[in-house]
Write an enzyme that holds these catalytic residues in place. Structure first.
Site, PDB file in Angstrom:
ATOM      1  CG  ASP A 343      -9.121  -4.059  -5.703  1.00 20.19           C
ATOM      2  OD1 ASP A 343     -10.173  -4.701  -6.618  1.00 20.19           O
ATOM      3  OD2 ASP A 343      -8.513  -3.117  -5.367  1.00 20.19           O
ATOM      4  CD  GLU A 346      -2.484  -5.116  -4.355  1.00 23.53           C
ATOM      5  OE1 GLU A 346      -2.059  -5.709  -3.427  1.00 23.53           O
ATOM      6  OE2 GLU A 346      -3.074  -3.797  -3.474  1.00 23.53           O
ATOM      7  CG  ASP A 378      -5.781  -4.074  -1.133  1.00 26.86           C
ATOM      8  OD1 ASP A 378      -6.195  -3.055  -2.158  1.00 26.86           O
ATOM      9  OD2 ASP A 378      -4.826  -3.526  -0.722  1.00 26.86           O
ATOM     10  NE  ARG A 410       1.229  -6.148  -1.138  1.00 24.47           N
ATOM     11  CZ  ARG A 410       1.636  -6.543  -2.509  1.00 24.47           C
ATOM     12  NH1 ARG A 410       0.788  -6.980  -3.590  1.00 24.47           N
ATOM     13  NH2 ARG A 410       2.893  -7.310  -2.010  1.00 24.47           N
TER      14      ARG A 410
END
Length: 626
Positions: A343, A346, A378, A410
């Site tokens: 993603d 991140e 994520d 995460r």
């Protein structure tokens, strides 16, 4: 009182001094309109400019002085003019109607393959739409004005197994569905229409830019399909519903022997050997009329007489069968790569140094990954199709993608603390459960000491344990970013090895609940959801149903988990139905105990009197809660 009638001579309308150019432009415009191309509007603008020009033109290059005439149209006119001179001689006139009309009639004679064909019948050609031709309208072009007796305009009927044909039948099937929403999205319409079409709705043919979806613009232009909202929603108009019913009726009336025959066989057959002709006229929507009583290919086709069609069954009794999944496409071993998707949140925003450290670790470990916007989770993994560049095309065809059954959320300890406080923690778990992927993973990353956070460390540890035991998530604890990247690297290589020899079958989010998606390491194939379907279905702020809004409202109440909210929704699907049930209760004690015996969770425990009383106080108390 109306004014006096003025009697006088009408001013004669000047004729176009370039009838041949006008005819060619009209033919190109009509051909583009039949294919649903937007160039039809370019040709129409050029026709309007040419009609206003009072002087004769000798070639296409001279037309460049006119508005809406570019290099492309001028070159097309010059090429057409060169062919015209080659056929009729270098001295052939181009500024009178006699030549242009004779050219049109000669081109029509070339197209006619069966001069003895009865008037009013139209033999289906491989690439032509099936439409009505009156007995005197064969030589009438769509751009010419009709004189004398007025005739009904030609009815547009798409060719069988074409894109327009498939779209109309798919929307008609949706209208007949009891649970229909009244519309289909683009992705839903493409999936359901593919079964009725020989051409792909997503991949163009080699050497072409157009897919079967291109015909939808023609259906919208002819007021057969209505397009609303953004993202687009497609539905049938009244006119489109009538035409779709005619198409369905014609599909059911076709005898089995005729259904086996391909449309191309009509064009390949000799004169008089065609088996039948599909006709659309004013009196009867669809009828099948044999042109000959026998056929030379008797081994393949049966012989039908006009009376036989009355005995052809329209539909047969449907027998319920277990669901058999038919994938839209299949990826064989060696045709795909397993790729990690990250993603974009991140990698951007916040502490850029910390987030870039994760990317650097993945690159150091030699992991192939793709940064994109993920609406849930994520990290996840996809099977991306290997595509080869097509000679002559600038870009390679787009790859088809299937999402594997693993999604990772995460959380650092400080982020976990904040998400519990603002309610994101429960909402994220709820959305990950509903996303359709069977193996949700929580990657919990330590970050300094947990003693200085706003929630006690024991509470955080309890939340992590509940996520694993109660919610059924897999929990992976790591010490820092480097260890998190190592876990993602190991998972990527494990999945690459696990799926390398599997045949991957695509499915949609709707089909995901129906088909058997249980994974077996010994199996040769597995069913995976398409990435587009997965990501589109996981949009956080998409339009929600009343039931979904009610579920989110229930989950804001302390003590109501996702399982408890789902149990309440099974009995009372909307807030209105729950309020009606409360009104039917005679006493306050009955209202407080209304929901107490609802079974929820894997152990089927009761919701309990305390939570039932809380909900009754919330929805039955008038005014502010004390």
């Amino acid at each position: 009182m109306p004014g006096p009638v003025l009697i006088g001579r009408k001013r004669p309308v000047p004729t176009c001094p370039n009838p041949l150019f006008l005819q060619w432009l009209s033919e190109w415009r009509d051909a583009a309109a039949d294919k649903g191309k937007k160039t039809q509007f370019v040709y129409q603008k050029a026709i309007s400019s040419l009609k206003k020009y009072p002087l004769p033109l000798q070639n296409g290059k001279e037309a460049k002085i006119l508005q809406n005439f570019g290099d492309g149209i001028c070159k097309m006119l010059d090429d057409k003019l060169a062919k015209h001179y080659a056929e009729h001689g270098a001295d052939a006139p181009i500024h009178n109607l006699a030549v242009s009309s004779s050219t049109a009639s000669s081109s029509i004679k070339k197209k006619k393959k069966n001069p003895e064909q009865p008037k009013g019948l139209l033999v289906a050609q491989p690439n032509d739409d099936i439409s009505v031709l009156d007995s005197d309208s064969e030589l009438t072009g769509p751009s010419k004005k009709k004189t004398g007796t007025s005739k009904k305009p030609r009815e547009y009927v798409p060719q069988k197994r074409s894109g327009g044909y498939a779209v109309l039948l798919s929307l008609l099937q949706d209208c007949k569905n009891v649970n229909s929403r009244g519309y289909l999205t683009k992705a839903e319409l493409q999936r359901s229409a593919q079964a009725f079409c020989d051409k792909s709705f997503s991949m163009p043919d080699p050497g072409s830019r157009y897919t079967a979806w291109s015909s939808v613009s023609t259906l919208i232009q002819k007021n057969l399909v209505l397009k609303t909202h953004n993202p687009a929603r497609y539905s049938l108009t009244e006119k489109g519903l009538e035409l779709a019913q005619k198409l369905e009726k014609g599909e059911q009336m076709l005898p089995p022997a005729i259904e086996e025959r391909e449309l191309d066989s009509v064009g390949e057959a000799n004169e008089g050997e065609a088996l039948c002709s599909v006709v659309v006229n004013q009196e009867e929507a669809w009828s099948i009329i044999p042109l000959k009583e026998s056929c030379k290919a008797g081994e393949r086709f049966a012989t039908y007489s006009p009376g036989d069609y009355e005995n052809v069954p329209v539909s047969s009794t449907e027998v319920e069968k277990p669901y058999q999944h038919l994938p839209e496409y299949t990826l064989e071993p060696g045709q795909f790569n397993i790729l990690l998707c990250v993603d974009f949140i991140e990698t951007t925003g916040g502490s850029s140094h910390r987030k870039q450290e994760l990317v650097a670790e993945l690159n150091k470990n030699g992991v192939q990954f793709d940064v994109r916007k993920l609406h849930v989770g994520d990290f996840l993994w996809i099977a991306k199709e290997k595509v080869k560049p097509v000679p002559g095309q600038l870009r390679a065809p787009s790859s088809r993608e299937l999402v594997l059954d693993y999604v990772v959320e995460r959380k650092r300890m400080d982020d976990l603390c904040g998400s519990i406080i603002d309610g994101r923690f429960r909402e994220q778990k709820f959305r990950m459960k509903r996303c359709g992927l069977r193996n949700p993973i929580y990657l919990v990353e330590d970050y300094g000491s947990a003693q200085h956070l706003s929630i006690p460390e024991a509470t955080l540890q309890q939340a992590i344990v509940n996520t694993q035991v109660v919610d059924g998530f897999f929990i992976k604890r790591t010490r820092d970013v480097r260890e998190s990247a190592a876990y993602l690297t190991i998972m990527t290589r494990y999945l690459q090895n696990l799926y390398s020899d599997k045949t991957l079958l695509s499915c949609t989010k709707e089909e995901e609940a129906k088909c058997d998606r249980s994974f077996s390491p010994c199996a040769d194939s597995c069913v995976l959801m398409t990435f587009g379907e997965f990501n589109e279905g996981a949009v956080k702020n998409k339009a929600q149903t009343v039931k979904e809004v009610f579920a989110r409202q229930l989950m804001q109440i302390s003590g109501v988990s996702g399982e408890k909210a789902a149990a309440i929704l099974e009995k009372y699907s909307t807030l209105a139905s729950l309020l009606d049930a409360y009104k039917a209760c005679k006493t306050s004690e009955e209202r407080e105990k209304l929901l107490s015996n609802i079974k929820c969770g894997k152990l089927q425990r009761n919701l309990g009197p305390a939570l039932s009383k809380t909900l009754s106080q919330l929805y039955c108390t008038e005014g502010a809660l004390s």
